[in-house]
Design a protein around this motif. Structure first.
Motif, PDB file in Angstrom:
ATOM      1  N   VAL A  66      -2.759   6.029  -8.265  1.00  0.00           N
ATOM      2  CA  VAL A  66      -3.240   5.298  -6.844  1.00  0.00           C
ATOM      3  C   VAL A  66      -4.687   4.515  -7.392  1.00  0.00           C
ATOM      4  O   VAL A  66      -5.114   3.565  -6.380  1.00  0.00           O
ATOM      5  CB  VAL A  66      -3.724   6.263  -5.930  1.00  0.00           C
ATOM      6  N   VAL A  67      -5.241   4.423  -8.470  1.00  0.00           N
ATOM      7  CA  VAL A  67      -6.159   3.755  -8.901  1.00  0.00           C
ATOM      8  C   VAL A  67      -5.963   3.417 -10.276  1.00  0.00           C
ATOM      9  O   VAL A  67      -5.301   4.005 -11.099  1.00  0.00           O
ATOM     10  CB  VAL A  67      -7.699   4.214  -8.919  1.00  0.00           C
ATOM     11  N   ASP A  68      -6.294   2.319 -11.007  1.00  0.00           N
ATOM     12  CA  ASP A  68      -6.255   1.893 -12.355  1.00  0.00           C
ATOM     13  C   ASP A  68      -6.831   2.733 -13.178  1.00  0.00           C
ATOM     14  O   ASP A  68      -8.198   2.815 -13.229  1.00  0.00           O
ATOM     15  CB  ASP A  68      -6.581   0.259 -12.526  1.00  0.00           C
ATOM     16  N   ASP A 102       4.755   6.240   6.675  1.00  0.00           N
ATOM     17  CA  ASP A 102       4.544   4.959   6.493  1.00  0.00           C
ATOM     18  C   ASP A 102       5.799   4.157   6.701  1.00  0.00           C
ATOM     19  O   ASP A 102       6.415   3.701   5.850  1.00  0.00           O
ATOM     20  CB  ASP A 102       4.312   4.712   4.820  1.00  0.00           C
ATOM     21  N   SER A 103       6.009   4.047   8.171  1.00  0.00           N
ATOM     22  CA  SER A 103       7.310   3.002   8.488  1.00  0.00           C
ATOM     23  C   SER A 103       7.383   1.801   8.257  1.00  0.00           C
ATOM     24  O   SER A 103       8.262   1.131   8.188  1.00  0.00           O
ATOM     25  CB  SER A 103       7.332   3.444   9.851  1.00  0.00           C
ATOM     26  N   ALA A 107      -0.895   1.888  -1.658  1.00  0.00           N
ATOM     27  CA  ALA A 107      -1.027   1.280  -0.603  1.00  0.00           C
ATOM     28  C   ALA A 107      -0.380   2.380   0.466  1.00  0.00           C
ATOM     29  O   ALA A 107      -0.590   2.264   1.725  1.00  0.00           O
ATOM     30  CB  ALA A 107      -0.005   0.158  -0.394  1.00  0.00           C
ATOM     31  N   LEU A 108      -0.081   3.560   0.014  1.00  0.00           N
ATOM     32  CA  LEU A 108       0.479   4.731   1.032  1.00  0.00           C
ATOM     33  C   LEU A 108      -0.802   5.291   1.572  1.00  0.00           C
ATOM     34  O   LEU A 108      -1.938   5.497   1.172  1.00  0.00           O
ATOM     35  CB  LEU A 108       1.416   5.435   0.120  1.00  0.00           C
ATOM     36  N   SER A 109      -0.563   5.971   2.983  1.00  0.00           N
ATOM     37  CA  SER A 109      -1.353   6.530   3.471  1.00  0.00           C
ATOM     38  C   SER A 109      -1.666   8.217   2.940  1.00  0.00           C
ATOM     39  O   SER A 109      -0.800   8.327   2.108  1.00  0.00           O
ATOM     40  CB  SER A 109      -0.851   6.639   4.837  1.00  0.00           C
TER      41      SER A 109
END
Length: 593
Positions: free
Chosen positions: A191-193, A519-520, A547-549
C-alpha cells in the motif's frame, strides 16, 4: 580441578543452573527490546551512550552465565554450542576494544554499531533456544501452532513497522498491518512504496519478516532449540514431523537442518549472482549488497517485495535480462517445495554413488530403487508444463503489445518471467495495466494454481491441480481410481485436493463480493485480480491496492493470511478431530449430472 569437581557435585546445581538460565534469558530479551528502541526512536547522544553501556553490561553478564552453566552442568559442551559461545565471547571482546567508536549516527547495519546489535541478537537466540520448547498435543495441534506462529510474527512485525525510525514520515496502523501481513505471508502486495517510504531499518524488518514467513518461524525456533539442547520431546517431534512433511520421526530434525541449509545456500549464491548482474544500475558497495540481499531473499521466499518503485519495470532494470533469469530461477526453486528439493538431492546422491561410481569400476547396477517419489514426479511435471505452456501463451498473446520494446531474446526471457512470476513470485518486468484480456485470463489461472506444496509459495498448489486434472481423465475412462506411474493416488489425497479447490473459490468469491461492496467505484476485473493475487500470495496488482478503503484492505489482509495458511488448515485448527472411525455406514451414490 578438584575445586571445579566440588562445585559440580553441589546438590543445588540443577536448580542453580536453571535460575542462571532464566535470568540470562530475560536479560537477553530486555537487551533485544532496547535494540529495537535504539533503532526505532530518535535519541540524544547521552541516551545512546547509556544504551551502549547497557548492551555491553548485558553481554558481560551473559558470558559469565554461559561459563557458569558449563561448570555446573558437569558435562562437556557439544561442539556446536561451543562454537556459538566462542562467537559471542569473541564479539564481546571485539566490542570492548572498539568501545569508543561505537556511537555513530547512521542506523545502518554495516557500521561498527551493527556488530553490537549482532552480538545482542546472537545472545538472545542462544538463550531463547536453550528454553524447553516442548508442545503438548492435548493443548495444540500442528494446525493451531502453525496459525498461531504466523499471527504472532505478523503482530510483532506490525509493531516494529510503527516505530518512528522505520519510516520517513510515519505510517498508519492499517498500512503497517497490511505490510507486515504481506511480508509474513510472502505475498508482495503493498500500500506504500517499500523503497521510498521505509528507511533501511524498516526495509530490514520487512526482510526478516519475509524470511521468517517463507521458511516458517516454528522451523527456526524448534530447530535451534534442538541445536542448543541436543534433545527434544517425542510430542514435539511428532508435531514437527507433520509441519515439515517428514516420513519418519527420526528424520524430523535432519530434514529441518537440510531445509535451513538449502535455503541459506541458495539465497547466498543468488545474492552473489544478483550483485554481479547489477552493473551500474545500483552504485556503492553497501547499496549493492543490501539490494542483492533483499532481492535474493524476497525471490527465493516468493515474496515479490522490491526496493524499486515499479519492481523490475523500473528504468535501468527493465532490460537487465541476466537479473530477470536469476530472480526467476530463485523463485522457481523456492516454489518447488522443500520435500521436492530434498528428494531431488537424494536422487542425485543415489545417481552418483550407485550409477556413476560403479561405471568407473565396470560394475553393473541391477537394482533400480524408487528414489524419485510420486509427489516429486507430479510436481516437477506440472511445474514444467505450466512454465512452458505459460511462456508460450504469454509470448503469443503479448508479442506485439508489452513485449514489443524487447529484442527477440528479450521477448523470450520476459515471456518466461511473465509466466513464472504469477505462480506466487510477485515481481513484474512489464506494466500489468497494459496486458490484453486473454493474457490476464492466463495469469488468473497461473495465480490460482500457484506453487507446490510445502514451499514458500501459495495458491491451490500444482499437485492439487494435477490430481483434479487426472481425475477428469480417470472418470472419462470409467476408472474408479486414479493411476499414474504404476501407482494409485490415495483417496484421501483426491478428497483433500477437491476440498482445497472448493474452499479457495469460496474465499476468493467472498473477498471479491466484500471489496465490490466497500469500493463500488473500482473496476471489477481489477478487484478480482487483486483478490486472486492476495489469496495465492502472488503480490501482482493492477495498481489499485493503495487506493482501496480501509475495510477493503482488511479483507485483503484476511485473504492473504487465509491463502498462506490455507482454509483447510484453519478448519482443522477450529474443529475437533474425530478419534475413532471403527465403523462404516452403507454406501449410496448421489446424482451429479
Amino acid at each position: 580441578m578438584k575445586m571445579i569437581e566440588n562445585i559440580q557435585s553441589f546438590q543445588w546445581s540443577p536448580r542453580f543452573t536453571h535460575i542462571i538460565q532464566r535470568i540470562s534469558f530475560w536479560l537477553s530479551l530486555i537487551s533485544v527490546i532496547l535494540v529495537f528502541y535504539d533503532l526505532g526512536f530518535q535519541k540524544s547522544d547521552t541516551t545512546a551512550q547509556r544504551l551502549i553501556t547497557m548492551y555491553l553490561s548485558a553481554l558481560f553478564v551473559g558470558c559469565i552465565s554461559i561459563g557458569l552453566r558449563y561448570i555446573f552442568s558437569g558435562k562437556h559442551p557439544g561442539f556446536k554450542v561451543k562454537v556459538i559461545d566462542i562467537i559471542i565471547l569473541t564479539l564481546f571482546v571485539f566490542l570492548i576494544i572498539i568501545r569508543t567508536d561505537l556511537l555513530v549516527a547512521d542506523l545502518g547495519f554495516f557500521n561498527k554499531k551493527g556488530w553490537l546489535y549482532l552480538a545482542v541478537f546472537l545472545y538472545f537466540i542462544r538463550e531463547f533456544s536453550s528454553l524447553r520448547l516442548d508442545f503438548k498435543t492435548q493443548y495444540f495441534n500442528p494446525a493451531q501452532l502453525f496459525i498461531t506462529s504466523f499471527l504472532g510474527i505478523i503482530l510483532i512485525g506490525t509493531f516494529l513497522l510503527l516505530l518512528p525510525n522505520a519510516t520517513h514520515s510515519g505510517i498508519s496502523l492499517i498500512d503497517a498491518l497490511f505490510t507486515s501481513t504481506s511480508a509474513v505471508c510472502v505475498t508482495g502486495l503493498i500500500v506504500v512504496d517499500t523503497g521510498s517510504y521505509f528507511t533501511q531499518f524498516g526495509q530490514t524488518i520487512i526482510l526478516v519478516l519475509i524470511q521468517l514467513g517463507g521458511i516458517g518461524i516454528m522451523t527456526f525456533a524448534t530447530y535451534f532449540s534442538y541445536f542448543f539442547r541436543g534433545q527434544s520431546s517425542y510430542e514435539t517431534q511428532l508435531m514437527m514431523r507433520d509441519m515439515t512433511n517428514s516420513e519418519k520421526i527420526g528424520e524430523v530434525f535432519s530434514a529441518m537442518k537440510k531445509i535451513l541449509l538449502i535455503t541459506f545456500t541458495i539465497e547466498f549464491i543468488g545474492g552473489i549472482l544478483i550483485f554481479f548482474s547489477l552493473g551500474k544500475s545500483v552504485t556503492g558497495f553497501g547499496s549493492k549488497l543490501f539490494f542483492s540481499t533483499f532481492h535474493t531473499i524476497s525471490s527465493f521466499c516468493n515474496a515479490g517485495f522490491s526496493t524499486l518503485a515499479n519492481s523490475l519495470y523500473e528504468p535501468g532494470f527493465r532490460f537487465n535480462y541476466p537479473l530477470h533469469i536469476i530472480l526467476a530461477l530463485l523463485f522457481i526453486l523456492g516454489g518447488l517445495g522443500f520435500p521436492i528439493v530434498l528428494n531431488v538431492y537424494t536422487y542425485f546422491k543415489h545417481l552418483i554413488i550407485n550409477r556413476v561410481l560403479p561405471l568407473r569400476k565396470n560394475e553393473r547396477c541391477l537394482h533400480r530403487p524408487w528414489v524419485i517419489n510420486m509427489n516429486t514426479r507430479i510436481v516437477l511435471l506440472s511445474t514444467f508444463v505450466l512454465l512452458i505452456g505459460g511462456s508460450i501463451g504469454f509470448y503469443a498473446l503479448e508479442y506485439d503489445n508489452t513485449l514489443a520494446a524487447h529484442t527477440e531474446f528479450g521477448k523470450i526471457v520476459t515471456a518466461f518471467f511473465g509466466a513464472a512470476t504469477p505462480r506466487t513470485a510477485g515481481f513484474n518486468s512489464i506494466d500489468y495495466a497494459d496486458l490484453r484480456f486473454g493474457t490476464l485470463m492466463l495469469i488468473f489461472l497461473l495465480m490460482w494454481i500457484g506453487a507446490s506444496p510445502a514451499s514458500t509459495g501459495g495458491g491451490i498448489k500444482t499437485s492439487t491441480f494435477a490430481i483434479a486434472t487426472l481425475n477428469f481423465f480417470s472418470l472419462a475412462k470409467g476408472k474408479d481410481r486414479i493411476e499414474l506411474y504404476k501407482r494409485e493416488i490415495a483417496d484421501i489425497s483426491v478428497r483433500r485436493a477437491f476440498a482445497i479447490i472448493s474452499l479457495s473459490l469460496m474465499v476468493i468469491g467472498i473477498a471479491i463480493s466484500l471489496i465490490v461492496s466497500f469500493d463500488s467505484d473500482q473496476n471489477l476485473l481489477k478487484i478480482a485480480f487483486e483478490c486472486f493475487s492476495a489469496y495465492s500470495t502472488v503480490g501482482l496488482s493492477m495498481g489499485i491496492t493503495s487506493a482501496l478503503s480501509d475495510p477493503s484492505k482488511m479483507v485483503l489482509i484476511a485473504t492473504m493470511f487465509i491463502g498462506r495458511v490455507s482454509m483447510l488448515t484453519i478448519l482443522i485448527a477450529m474443529l475437533r478431530r474425530v478419534r475413532h472411525l471403527n465403523y462404516k455406514y452403507p454406501t449410496e451414490e448421489i446424482l451429479i449430472n
